[in-house]
Design a protein around this motif. Structure first.
Motif, PDB file in Angstrom:
ATOM      1  N   PRO B  35     -33.008 -68.061  54.774  1.00 44.52           N
ATOM      2  CA  PRO B  35     -32.940 -68.822  56.025  1.00 44.52           C
ATOM      3  C   PRO B  35     -34.199 -69.669  56.203  1.00 44.52           C
ATOM      4  N   SER B  36     -34.167 -70.665  57.085  1.00 43.95           N
ATOM      5  CA  SER B  36     -35.347 -71.517  57.225  1.00 43.95           C
ATOM      6  C   SER B  36     -36.513 -70.689  57.753  1.00 43.95           C
ATOM      7  N   GLY B  37     -37.691 -70.994  57.246  1.00 42.62           N
ATOM      8  CA  GLY B  37     -38.872 -70.236  57.636  1.00 42.62           C
ATOM      9  C   GLY B  37     -39.074 -68.971  56.835  1.00 42.62           C
ATOM     10  N   CYS B  38     -38.282 -68.773  55.755  1.00 42.31           N
ATOM     11  CA  CYS B  38     -38.419 -67.542  54.986  1.00 42.31           C
ATOM     12  C   CYS B  38     -39.553 -67.624  53.980  1.00 42.31           C
ATOM     13  N   GLY B  39     -40.093 -68.833  53.779  1.00 42.65           N
ATOM     14  CA  GLY B  39     -41.233 -68.965  52.859  1.00 42.65           C
ATOM     15  C   GLY B  39     -40.866 -69.496  51.497  1.00 42.65           C
ATOM     16  N   LYS B  40     -39.617 -69.979  51.339  1.00 39.50           N
ATOM     17  CA  LYS B  40     -39.200 -70.425  50.002  1.00 39.50           C
ATOM     18  C   LYS B  40     -39.924 -71.691  49.558  1.00 39.50           C
ATOM     19  N   THR B  41     -40.072 -72.662  50.490  1.00 40.48           N
ATOM     20  CA  THR B  41     -40.783 -73.886  50.119  1.00 40.48           C
ATOM     21  C   THR B  41     -42.268 -73.606  49.877  1.00 40.48           C
ATOM     22  N   THR B  42     -42.835 -72.733  50.702  1.00 38.46           N
ATOM     23  CA  THR B  42     -44.242 -72.362  50.505  1.00 38.46           C
ATOM     24  C   THR B  42     -44.436 -71.743  49.126  1.00 38.46           C
ATOM     25  N   THR B  43     -43.532 -70.844  48.755  1.00 41.50           N
ATOM     26  CA  THR B  43     -43.610 -70.231  47.432  1.00 41.50           C
ATOM     27  C   THR B  43     -43.618 -71.299  46.344  1.00 41.50           C
ATOM     28  N   LEU B  44     -42.685 -72.262  46.485  1.00 42.47           N
ATOM     29  CA  LEU B  44     -42.585 -73.335  45.491  1.00 42.47           C
ATOM     30  C   LEU B  44     -43.897 -74.112  45.395  1.00 42.47           C
TER      31      LEU B  44
END
Lengths: 200, 377
Positions: B35-44
């Motif tokens: 879901p949005s805000g789960c940290g996936k883009t940050t991880t990338l």
């Protein structure tokens, strides 16, 4: 008489173009610094704004005390006046470059300088150019004041007209200033429009 | 190939990533979802150091990436962003060759790279290389975005919701293309999305994240069979409801909301006849059929006016521009096609290629209305 007019126009143009050249270089550099160094932006923009509010006569008088009479002094005065629109437009333009593009440029592996010269300045160029236009058109009329501190240009013709109460001579000096201002405004606005269109 | 060791990241009090560890193998297609805000883009973004973690270490091929120069590191990792991010002041060619030029490849080599890559996505060099991004369609722009990431042949490519802003049809094509590019060039791809459909069709491994933690890391098949947490189930169920393996009882097909009254003309009819028919029924196009009643194409009034000659047969003026769907195709597919199509309707065909009906925007709206409020008068 027409020889004096032509000479006046050429001197006027020379003074203004040297001043605009210098203030473009200085203004863009200050614009970039205020974009890069966050806490300096209000300081730099503040100073350029204060400079703009000093009446031109007072500023020229102050400069005359430091730099003496002559063309150099009016050029310095014009540079100081032209700074604000260029600094402000550079700063605003750089800030307005889309964060996605900045992110992409960083992610591609561009250094800070490469981002500035390859992406950020080209993309904010239309706005920077419009700042230069404003500065140039203003400077054309402010440069007339140069006669009071012993500079050349169309101011000398106008001043001579005032002294001899000769309307014709006054107009002969004033009309070229107006025509030049209008011509530059028109021409540069055209270029500006094309730049903006291309940027989209 | 890429290894995360206890990575944490927080902004002030809010923790974005909480002690994340995982490993990606060479040549693997990994999709980060959640879901949005789960940290996936940050991880990338920690992989190419656009974001620096507060704690933990990331290794690429065994080397700690904090020991490398971030600018040089990024040149060895391809990066595709959601908003496409092509540089509007550069041509297609210049955009694709950004990284090779940063790496100071010779000019000739840069040009070869651009030519080869454009060939990969079927965009002829002469036609496209000197265009500016604004002259391309959304799908083409994102193709160039992908090519730009491939240009310096980096072993790793990061993609941050690259197809999120595209219409469904284009998205499907691009997903197909990226999958094939990955197979062909054997890249390691880390791909962020919030679309389970996309994750299932692309990934070798799916990493499901929520609130800064990894909930499950598994292959698509395994995730479908044993979802590791209720939230994954709810992500998957959205997918199952409108996917092909639904339970069928509530399923709508294209035939359920098509109009069956269609103006059909044989391809042997004459131009004047067609114009008359169109003006009497107040329409601007007709469906044209072959002698055996199978679908041939459509003919528009503009086309007849432009190129038709009085008394001639319309066969030469027929185009197949209008999109067709089978009557047993899912309603959603038909809607997607209609919405992304330039014409105002799609044609529904029977199994034997004869025309069954039309779906117009109005009939679609009506069907949606009925689904929401019951029978509409």
């Amino acid at each position: 008489m027409s020889g004096a007019l032509l000479q006046g126009i050429l001197e006027h143009m020379a003074i203004v173009s040297i001043a605009i050249l210098i203030s473009t270089v200085v203004g863009v550099i200050f614009g970039v610094i205020s974009y890069w160094v966050r806490f300096l932006d209000s300081v730099i923009l503040g100073i350029s704004e204060i400079l703009q509010t000093i009446p031109s006569l007072a500023l020229l008088a102050l400069l005359m005390i430091i730099f003496g009479l002559g063309n150099i002094t009016i050029i310095i005065g014009l540079v100081l006046y032209a700074l604000l629109p260029i600094v402000r437009n550079t700063y605003t333009g750089l800030k307005a470059v889309s964060p996605h593009l900045k992110d992409a440029a960083r992610g591609m592996g561009m250094s800070k300088m490469q981002r500035l010269f390859k992406i950020e300045i080209p993309l904010s160029f239309p706005l920077i150019f419009s700042g230069i236009k404003i500065a140039l058109v203003n400077s054309l009329s402010v440069a007339v004041m140069g006669v009071l501190i012993g500079a050349n240009g169309l101011g000398t013709i106008i001043y001579r007209g005032i002294q001899s109460r000769n309307m014709e001579t006054i107009l002969m000096g004033a009309i070229p200033v107006v025509v030049m201002a209008l011509a530059f405004d028109f021409g540069m606005s055209k270029i500006e429009k094309r730049l903006i269109k291309r940027a989209k | 190939m890429i290894k995360f060791e206890n990575i944490s990241k927080s902004y002030g009090q809010t923790a974005i990533l909480k002690n994340i560890s995982f490993e990606i193998k060479q040549g693997e297609f990994v999709v980060l979802i959640g879901p949005s805000g789960c940290g996936k883009t940050t991880t990338l973004k920690t992989i190419n150091r656009l974001i620096e973690p507060n704690d933990g270490k990331i290794f690429i091929n065994g080397k700690d990436i904090t020991k490398e120069n971030p600018v040089e590191l990024r040149r060895t990792i391809g990066y595709v962003i959601q908003q496409i991010g092509l540089f509007p002041n550069m041509t297609v060619e210049q955009n694709i060759s950004v990284v090779p030029r940063l790496l100071k490849y010779p000019k000739q080599k840069c040009k070869e790279i651009v030519q080869d890559l454009l060939k990969l996505v079927d965009m002829p060099y002469e036609e496209n290389a000197h265009k500016y991004p604004s002259e391309l369609s959304g799908g083409q722009q994102q193709r160039i975005g992908v090519l730009r990431a491939l240009a310096a042949s980096p072993p790793i490519i990061l993609m941050d919701e690259p197809f999120g802003a595209l219409d469904p049809l284009t998205r499907d094509t691009l997903q197909e293309e990226i999958k094939q590019i990955q197979k062909k060039l054997k890249k390691t791809i880390v791909f962020v999305t919030h679309d389970m459909d996309e994750a299932l069709s692309l990934a070798d491994t799916i990493i499901f994240m929520d609130k800064g933690k990894i909930i499950q890391m598994a292959s698509p098949e395994e995730m479908l069979q044993n979802p590791g947490a209720p939230i994954i189930k709810s992500f998957l169920s959205k997918q199952i409801d409108n996917g092909s393996n639904g339970n069928g009882s509530q399923k709508l097909f294209a035939e359920d909301f098509m109009r069956t009254k269609v103006l059909k003309v044989p391809k042997t009819s004459r131009t004047l006849e067609c114009i008359k028919l169109m003006s009497s029924r107040d329409v601007n196009s007709l469906v044209v059929i072959n002698e055996d009643d199978t679908y041939l194409g459509t003919v528009t009034i503009e086309k007849i006016k432009e190129q038709g000659q009085p008394g001639k047969e319309i066969a030469d003026l027929v185009t197949a521009e209008v999109i067709t769907v089978g009557r047993k195709e899912a309603a959603q597919v038909a809607f997607d096609k209609l919405l992304s199509s330039e014409s105002s309707y799609v044609i529904v065909l029977n199994d034997n290629q004869t025309v069954a009906g039309l779906i117009t925007r109005t009939s679609m709206a009506k069907a949606l209305g009925e689904a929401l409020w019951g029978e509409v008068q």
